[in-house]
Design a protein around this motif. Structure first.
Motif, PDB file in Angstrom:
ATOM      1  N   UNK A 219       0.823  -1.216   0.000  1.00 25.22           N
ATOM      2  CA  UNK A 219       0.000   0.000   0.000  1.00 25.22           C
ATOM      3  C   UNK A 219       0.856   1.264   0.000  1.00 25.22           C
ATOM      4  N   UNK A 220       0.319   2.319  -0.600  1.00 31.80           N
ATOM      5  CA  UNK A 220       0.978   3.613  -0.590  1.00 31.80           C
ATOM      6  C   UNK A 220       2.113   3.763  -1.561  1.00 31.80           C
ATOM      7  N   UNK A 221       2.178   2.921  -2.583  1.00 32.81           N
ATOM      8  CA  UNK A 221       3.276   2.992  -3.552  1.00 32.81           C
ATOM      9  C   UNK A 221       2.864   3.618  -4.873  1.00 32.81           C
ATOM     10  N   UNK A 222       1.622   4.018  -5.011  1.00 30.07           N
ATOM     11  CA  UNK A 222       1.184   4.635  -6.256  1.00 30.07           C
ATOM     12  C   UNK A 222       1.648   6.086  -6.320  1.00 30.07           C
ATOM     13  N   UNK A 223       1.916   6.538  -7.527  1.00 28.42           N
ATOM     14  CA  UNK A 223       2.344   7.917  -7.725  1.00 28.42           C
ATOM     15  C   UNK A 223       1.149   8.857  -7.610  1.00 28.42           C
ATOM     16  N   UNK A 224       1.342   9.955  -6.867  1.00 27.17           N
ATOM     17  CA  UNK A 224       0.306  10.968  -6.756  1.00 27.17           C
ATOM     18  C   UNK A 224      -0.803  10.648  -5.785  1.00 27.17           C
ATOM     19  N   UNK A 225      -0.569   9.749  -4.813  1.00 19.52           N
ATOM     20  CA  UNK A 225      -1.602   9.463  -3.822  1.00 19.52           C
ATOM     21  C   UNK A 225      -1.765  10.635  -2.864  1.00 19.52           C
TER      22      UNK A 225
END
Length: 322
Positions: A219-225
């Motif tokens: 979790x939390x590895x997407x760009x622009x979260x």
């Protein structure tokens, strides 16, 4: 003669068979998809080389190898990365320590420097037993407050077998904790993580709380979260509280299934007489009536033989009848 060695050998053979069955099933399910992905990669490789004639295959292979090596340490090779994607800021480091000490260990990121690796070794040697002990103690205290006391009160006030109360309680608690820490969080992760389906999110919850931590979903590895720091802090809290819930479920099932007696069957130092003594010390609950402890015969009051004939005697035969 004890049957423990034979049962122990049977246990090992059963485990090996379980491993072989799992390997066969995974190989059957996953190998076709692996072959399809490999074919797609080969097509992309050939198409890219055809489009860019000035780039040799050796240079492309070397670049990809280095990029993938850097990526394995959690560092993105893309240039359009924001400041929130730094892997070793304080919140990300806190996320790493939480997943490491709980033995989840997603492997993303991992220590890069030599000093970081050495510190991780000593930090984990102390921190992993400390963390698991704290979580286990918290779970047992919660069991005492939320299970033992209510069941004791219901057992005394209601003419109901304790073992039935324990099974009813176990069914309710396991269902509630499964809903609270698996199915509902899967809905939340499905909504936040754009690339996760509901099954993917449910799979992540189980893999994480079972401390397997394969690292394919982090979790939390997407760009622009949005608010990634707060999101990771909440995930850490979810993992810690969720592991306490898993410990509670394990303790409940161990108590109901009486795993200690089952384990004694496979121990060399526990023969049949010892198992019989263990059964006498821990008698099973009656399925219909509450359990009542029997009085020890050795604790009965002994009356001396010098009791007068006019007094009642309960320890010996009354002389008046002789």
């Amino acid at each position: 003669m004890s049957h423990s060695p034979l049962l122990f050998l049977l246990l090992l053979l059963s485990y090996v068979l379980y491993l072989v069955i799992g390997a066969f099933v995974f190989s059957t399910l996953e190998q076709p998809y692996e072959d399809q992905l490999r074919e797609k990669v080969e097509d992309l490789w050939s198409e890219f080389l055809k489009t860019h004639h000035c780039l040799s295959e050796e240079h492309l292979d070397d670049f990809l190898r280095k990029a993938l090596f850097v990526r394995s340490f959690g560092v993105s090779v893309q240039r359009n990365i924001s400041g929130f994607e730094v892997k070793w800021d304080f919140v990300s480091s806190l996320f790493f320590t939480g997943t490491t000490l709980t033995t989840i260990g997603y492997g993303h990121p991992v220590p890069i420097s030599l000093c970081g690796k050495i510190f991780c070794l000593f930090y984990s040697v102390i921190g992993i037993p400390f963390t698991l002990s704290v979580l286990s103690i918290v779970a047992r205290n919660l069991l005492f407050l939320l299970r033992d006391k209510p069941i004791r009160v219901l057992h005394l006030q209601c003419n109901f077998a304790r073992i039935k109360l324990e099974w009813i309680y176990a069914a309710v608690v396991v269902s509630f904790l499964s809903l609270l820490f698996f199915f509902i969080p899967a809905v939340v992760f499905n909504a936040i993580e754009e690339n996760w389906g509901y099954i993917d999110a449910l799979y992540f919850c189980f893999i994480s709380l079972s401390t397997v931590g394969l690292g394919d979903y982090v979790p939390g590895e997407q760009s622009g979260q949005r608010m990634p720091a707060l999101y990771k802090l909440l995930v850490i809290c979810y993992l810690l509280v969720g592991m306490i819930a898993v410990f509670i479920v394990v303790e409940i099932l161990k108590s109901l299934l009486n795993c200690d007696r089952l384990f004694n069957l496979f121990l060399f130092g526990c023969d049949d007489s010892q198992r019989a003594e263990e059964m006498e010390r821990n008698p099973p609950y009656d399925s219909e009536f509450p359990y009542v402890q029997k009085h020890d015969e050795t604790r009965r009051r002994r009356v001396p033989h010098s009791v007068s004939p006019t007094e009642k005697s309960y320890g010996t035969i009354n002389p008046s009848f002789s």
